[in-house]
Scaffold this motif. Structure first.
Motif, PDB file in Angstrom:
ATOM      1  N   TYR A 125      -4.836  -5.440  17.441  1.00  0.00           N
ATOM      2  CA  TYR A 125      -6.084  -5.322  16.709  1.00  0.00           C
ATOM      3  C   TYR A 125      -7.150  -6.248  17.266  1.00  0.00           C
ATOM      4  CZ  TYR A 125      -6.365  -9.461  13.555  1.00  0.00           C
ATOM      5  OH  TYR A 125      -6.509 -10.723  13.015  1.00  0.00           O
ATOM      6  N   TYR A 150      -2.332   1.848  16.337  1.00  0.00           N
ATOM      7  CA  TYR A 150      -0.950   2.057  15.913  1.00  0.00           C
ATOM      8  C   TYR A 150      -0.365   3.212  16.722  1.00  0.00           C
ATOM      9  CZ  TYR A 150      -1.481  -0.872  11.753  1.00  0.00           C
ATOM     10  OH  TYR A 150      -1.670  -1.936  10.891  1.00  0.00           O
ATOM     11  N   PHE A 175       2.476  -0.974  14.448  1.00  0.00           N
ATOM     12  CA  PHE A 175       1.306  -1.744  14.864  1.00  0.00           C
ATOM     13  C   PHE A 175       1.381  -2.081  16.354  1.00  0.00           C
ATOM     14  CE2 PHE A 175      -2.081  -4.729  14.651  1.00  0.00           C
ATOM     15  CZ  PHE A 175      -1.692  -5.869  15.339  1.00  0.00           C
ATOM     16  N   PHE A 225       0.836  -1.194   0.000  1.00  0.00           N
ATOM     17  CA  PHE A 225       0.000   0.000   0.000  1.00  0.00           C
ATOM     18  C   PHE A 225       0.874   1.249   0.000  1.00  0.00           C
ATOM     19  CE2 PHE A 225      -3.836  -2.324   1.282  1.00  0.00           C
ATOM     20  CZ  PHE A 225      -3.320  -3.400   1.971  1.00  0.00           C
ATOM     21  N   ARG A 275     -13.311  -4.954  12.381  1.00  0.00           N
ATOM     22  CA  ARG A 275     -11.904  -4.990  12.785  1.00  0.00           C
ATOM     23  C   ARG A 275     -11.447  -3.589  13.174  1.00  0.00           C
ATOM     24  NH1 ARG A 275      -8.317  -9.480   9.523  1.00  0.00           N
ATOM     25  NH2 ARG A 275      -9.586 -11.260  10.148  1.00  0.00           N
ATOM     26  N   TYR A 327      -7.944  -1.423  14.804  1.00  0.00           N
ATOM     27  CA  TYR A 327      -6.503  -1.501  14.981  1.00  0.00           C
ATOM     28  C   TYR A 327      -6.004  -0.277  15.745  1.00  0.00           C
ATOM     29  CZ  TYR A 327      -7.314  -4.423  10.846  1.00  0.00           C
ATOM     30  OH  TYR A 327      -7.805  -5.346   9.956  1.00  0.00           O
ATOM     31  N   LEU A 363      -7.076 -10.114  18.869  1.00  0.00           N
ATOM     32  CA  LEU A 363      -6.485 -11.241  18.167  1.00  0.00           C
ATOM     33  C   LEU A 363      -4.963 -11.186  18.059  1.00  0.00           C
ATOM     34  CD1 LEU A 363      -9.009 -11.973  15.277  1.00  0.00           C
ATOM     35  CD2 LEU A 363      -8.899 -12.893  17.600  1.00  0.00           C
ATOM     36  N   GLU A 364      -4.392 -10.016  18.178  1.00  0.00           N
ATOM     37  CA  GLU A 364      -2.939  -9.917  18.019  1.00  0.00           C
ATOM     38  C   GLU A 364      -2.427  -8.727  18.811  1.00  0.00           C
ATOM     39  OE1 GLU A 364      -1.685  -9.512  13.982  1.00  0.00           O
ATOM     40  OE2 GLU A 364       0.445  -9.641  14.450  1.00  0.00           O
ATOM     41  N   GLY A 373      -7.175  -2.188   2.529  1.00  0.00           N
ATOM     42  CA  GLY A 373      -6.647  -1.094   3.336  1.00  0.00           C
ATOM     43  C   GLY A 373      -7.613  -0.705   4.438  1.00  0.00           C
ATOM     44  N   TYR A 374      -7.130   0.095   5.324  1.00  0.00           N
ATOM     45  CA  TYR A 374      -7.922   0.505   6.482  1.00  0.00           C
ATOM     46  C   TYR A 374      -8.356   1.958   6.345  1.00  0.00           C
ATOM     47  CZ  TYR A 374      -4.791  -3.143   8.388  1.00  0.00           C
ATOM     48  OH  TYR A 374      -4.040  -4.259   8.596  1.00  0.00           O
ATOM     49  N   THR A 375      -9.323   2.342   7.171  1.00  0.00           N
ATOM     50  CA  THR A 375      -9.689   3.748   7.333  1.00  0.00           C
ATOM     51  C   THR A 375      -9.108   4.210   8.665  1.00  0.00           C
ATOM     52  OG1 THR A 375     -11.739   3.438   6.091  1.00  0.00           O
ATOM     53  CG2 THR A 375     -11.556   5.409   7.462  1.00  0.00           C
ATOM     54  N   PHE A 376      -8.272   5.225   8.620  1.00  0.00           N
ATOM     55  CA  PHE A 376      -7.626   5.721   9.826  1.00  0.00           C
ATOM     56  C   PHE A 376      -8.396   6.898  10.419  1.00  0.00           C
ATOM     57  CE2 PHE A 376      -3.507   3.699  10.483  1.00  0.00           C
ATOM     58  CZ  PHE A 376      -3.324   3.014   9.293  1.00  0.00           C
ATOM     59  N   LEU A 430      -2.796   6.181  16.705  1.00  0.00           N
ATOM     60  CA  LEU A 430      -3.735   6.119  15.601  1.00  0.00           C
ATOM     61  C   LEU A 430      -4.640   4.906  15.735  1.00  0.00           C
ATOM     62  CD1 LEU A 430      -1.252   6.830  12.666  1.00  0.00           C
ATOM     63  CD2 LEU A 430      -2.899   8.431  13.618  1.00  0.00           C
ATOM     64  N   VAL A 442     -10.392  -6.269   4.356  1.00  0.00           N
ATOM     65  CA  VAL A 442      -9.183  -5.838   5.051  1.00  0.00           C
ATOM     66  C   VAL A 442      -8.011  -5.671   4.095  1.00  0.00           C
ATOM     67  CG1 VAL A 442      -8.414  -8.153   5.650  1.00  0.00           C
ATOM     68  CG2 VAL A 442      -7.770  -6.236   7.097  1.00  0.00           C
ATOM     69  N   THR A 443      -8.005  -6.445   3.011  1.00  0.00           N
ATOM     70  CA  THR A 443      -6.882  -6.320   2.083  1.00  0.00           C
ATOM     71  C   THR A 443      -7.023  -5.094   1.190  1.00  0.00           C
ATOM     72  OG1 THR A 443      -7.984  -7.782   0.495  1.00  0.00           O
ATOM     73  CG2 THR A 443      -6.483  -8.793   2.086  1.00  0.00           C
ATOM     74  N   ARG A 501      -3.180   0.455  -3.793  1.00  0.00           N
ATOM     75  CA  ARG A 501      -2.810  -0.846  -3.259  1.00  0.00           C
ATOM     76  C   ARG A 501      -2.425  -1.785  -4.397  1.00  0.00           C
ATOM     77  NH1 ARG A 501      -7.218  -4.402  -3.916  1.00  0.00           N
ATOM     78  NH2 ARG A 501      -6.487  -5.837  -2.308  1.00  0.00           N
ATOM     79  N   LEU A 553      -5.567   6.148   2.208  1.00  0.00           N
ATOM     80  CA  LEU A 553      -5.050   5.171   1.263  1.00  0.00           C
ATOM     81  C   LEU A 553      -4.990   5.774  -0.134  1.00  0.00           C
ATOM     82  CD1 LEU A 553      -4.185   2.234   0.658  1.00  0.00           C
ATOM     83  CD2 LEU A 553      -6.606   1.739   0.246  1.00  0.00           C
ATOM     84  N   TYR A 597       0.176   5.091   1.493  1.00  0.00           N
ATOM     85  CA  TYR A 597      -0.716   5.958   2.236  1.00  0.00           C
ATOM     86  C   TYR A 597      -0.158   7.376   2.193  1.00  0.00           C
ATOM     87  CZ  TYR A 597      -3.578   2.307   4.423  1.00  0.00           C
ATOM     88  OH  TYR A 597      -4.458   1.281   4.655  1.00  0.00           O
TER      89      TYR A 597
END
Lengths: 117, 115
Positions: B48, B35, B45, A35, B31, B33, B55-56, B103-106, B91, B100-101, A50, A47, A37
């Motif tokens: 999340y 950061y 990271f 990606f 989901r 996350y 989970l992680e 990208g994310y919204t921050f 963040l 999820v692949t 990608r 974003l 950003y």
């Protein structure tokens, strides 16, 4: 662990010109996502574009395109017809496709893009 | 829906105090996350959630850090006994599991300054 390297801390380009931001990464995986950003000053990260590693075709989004070289582990971003609003920090990021709960993005340190009027 | 919201935008605290940040994700995103971004660096990271399950967790998340997402909606990140090294932008981002692949919204982040 994966690493992402952006070797250009700062780049400057004249408005309407084209600029390329570099990104290299290190991974032992064969399937992953990459990606770019954009983070404007004091604003949220957005974003830009990608790329799936299994796709040979380079991604394109309007004035933004990438040059994905899987063997070289290189993922550069080209911005055509640069505009003043493109000024920002640009981050390259990697995400594993392996699943299993590994869902975090690994970011590079960023490139500060300056657009000169 | 107006995106990912974080509160507060800025927080100044004295060393040793506890702080708590809140994140409200996009409502349909399951989901979430966290950061951390220090000056001149890319985001790192931390952890999340998928729904309410964490989970992680990164090794960066020391014992002084705890995150929760009790009802699978908003999340809180608490830092106990803050240290100057905790000064950073925190963040939050969200995504739906099936996108999820993409990208994310921050969110806009919470800037923490420990004095």
């Amino acid at each position: 662990a994966q690493t992402v390297t952006q070797s250009q801390p700062e780049m400057s380009v004249q408005e309407a010109e084209t600029v390329t931001l570099s990104c290299t990464y290190d991974t032992s995986e064969s399937d992953y996502y990459l990606f770019w950003y954009k983070q404007p000053p004091s604003r949220q990260m957005i974003l830009v574009i990608r790329q799936e590693a299994y796709k040979q075709q380079n991604a394109t989004e309007n004035r933004f395109s990438v040059n994905f070289q899987k063997a070289a582990k290189s993922f550069s971003l080209k911005i055509s017809d640069s505009q003043l609003g493109d000024a920002a920090m640009y981050f390259c990021a990697y995400r594993s496709a392996s699943g299993g709960g590994a869902d975090g993005l690994t970011f590079g340190k960023g490139t500060h893009l300056i657009i000169q009027p | 829906d107006t995106g990912v919201s974080q509160d507060p935008r800025h927080k100044i605290t004295k060393r040793g105090q506890n702080v708590t940040f809140r994140c409200d994700p996009i409502s349909e995103h399951n989901r979430l996350y966290w950061y951390r971004q220090t000056l001149g660096q890319g985001p790192e990271f931390l952890t999340y959630f998928q729904n309410e399950a964490q989970l992680e967790k990164s090794r960066l998340l020391s014992d002084r850090f705890s995150a929760e997402r009790p009802k699978g909606s908003f999340s809180t990140l608490e830092i106990q006994r803050t240290e100057q090294g905790d000064s950073a932008m925190y963040l939050c981002a969200s995504s739906s599991w099936d996108r999820v692949t993409y990208g994310y919204t921050f969110g806009s982040g919470t800037r923490l300054t420990v004095v």
